[in-house]
Design an enzyme around this catalytic site. Structure first.
Site, short mmCIF file in Angstrom:
data_model
loop_
_atom_site.label_atom_id
_atom_site.label_comp_id
_atom_site.label_asym_id
_atom_site.label_seq_id
_atom_site.Cartn_x
_atom_site.Cartn_y
_atom_site.Cartn_z
CB SER A 50 -0.92 0.02 1.22
OG SER A 50 -1.81 1.12 1.16
CD GLU A 51 -0.69 5.76 -3.18
OE1 GLU A 51 -0.80 6.99 -3.09
OE2 GLU A 51 -0.92 5.14 -4.22
#
Length: 214
Positions: A50-51
């Site tokens: 997840s960024e």
């Protein structure tokens, strides 16, 4: 007119998850793609990124088990798989830009038949642009997959000859997963992978409005 049932959001997420290979490092974008985390096939080792700074993200927590210090890029509570880690946003973007992700799954407003992606703004007056890390992912991941409804609310195809919305990246999309059909995407154009039961080829061609190989 053919008789068919659209894939539900969960069915579409399950369809995407089926194609992710064992051992892949995968980013799930905001919106529909986050549901893919809940449908990873049992026994398959897929490392979700997840960024906002998570590697080894798990599915959504059970009701009542949410920890709002552990969220995905869409601010939804998630779980952490054994061996998972969280870290600085800058390190996360270095992973994205450095070619360390095998696949990113993104939503889209439009995808061209040759794989151009428009997913951060409709360009309309008053619209709030939301580029996030989409540009970094689209050019940094080894493959970009799009997950979206085939049609807009007005009934227009989101698969177009040329994107009219501001571009995220050019020629980056390799697969398009929709509620009605799945396509492979290349500089040579579209190729149909599958379609929902009961949807005829002629009806699908009419809905898409663009040529594709079947």
């Amino acid at each position: 007119m053919s008789s068919y049932q659209k894939r539900s959001k969960d069915e579409l997420a399950r369809r995407v998850a089926q194609d992710i290979p064992d051992g892949a490092y995968v980013n799930l974008g905001i919106g529909q793609p986050t549901a893919v985390a809940n449908h990873i096939p049992p026994g398959r080792e897929i490392i979700l990124h997840s960024e906002n700074g998570i590697l080894g993200m798990g599915p959504a927590p059970a009701a009542g088990q949410e920890d709002y210090d552990l969220i995905n890029a869409g601010k939804q509570p998630v779980t952490l798989r054994p061996g998972g880690a969280f870290f600085h946003h800058a390190d996360s973007f270095a992973m994205m830009r450095g070619g360390h992700l095998d696949v990113c799954v993104l939503g889209a407003f439009q995808v061209s038949v040759t794989g151009d992606l428009a997913n951060w703004s409709t360009g309309e007056a008053g619209a709030i642009p939301a580029v996030g890390g989409a540009m970094d992912l689209a050019v940094g991941a080894r493959q970009t997959w799009v997950m979206m409804d085939l049609l807009t609310r007005a009934g227009e195809s989101k698969i177009v000859a040329r994107c009219s919305y501001p571009l995220t990246a050019i020629g980056c999309v390799r697969r398009i997963y929709t509620d009605l059909a799945t396509f492979a995407c290349s500089p040579q154009g579209l190729r149909l992978i599958d379609r929902v039961e009961g949807l005829s080829l002629d009806e699908l061609r009419r809905l898409v409005g663009q040529p594709f190989a079947a």
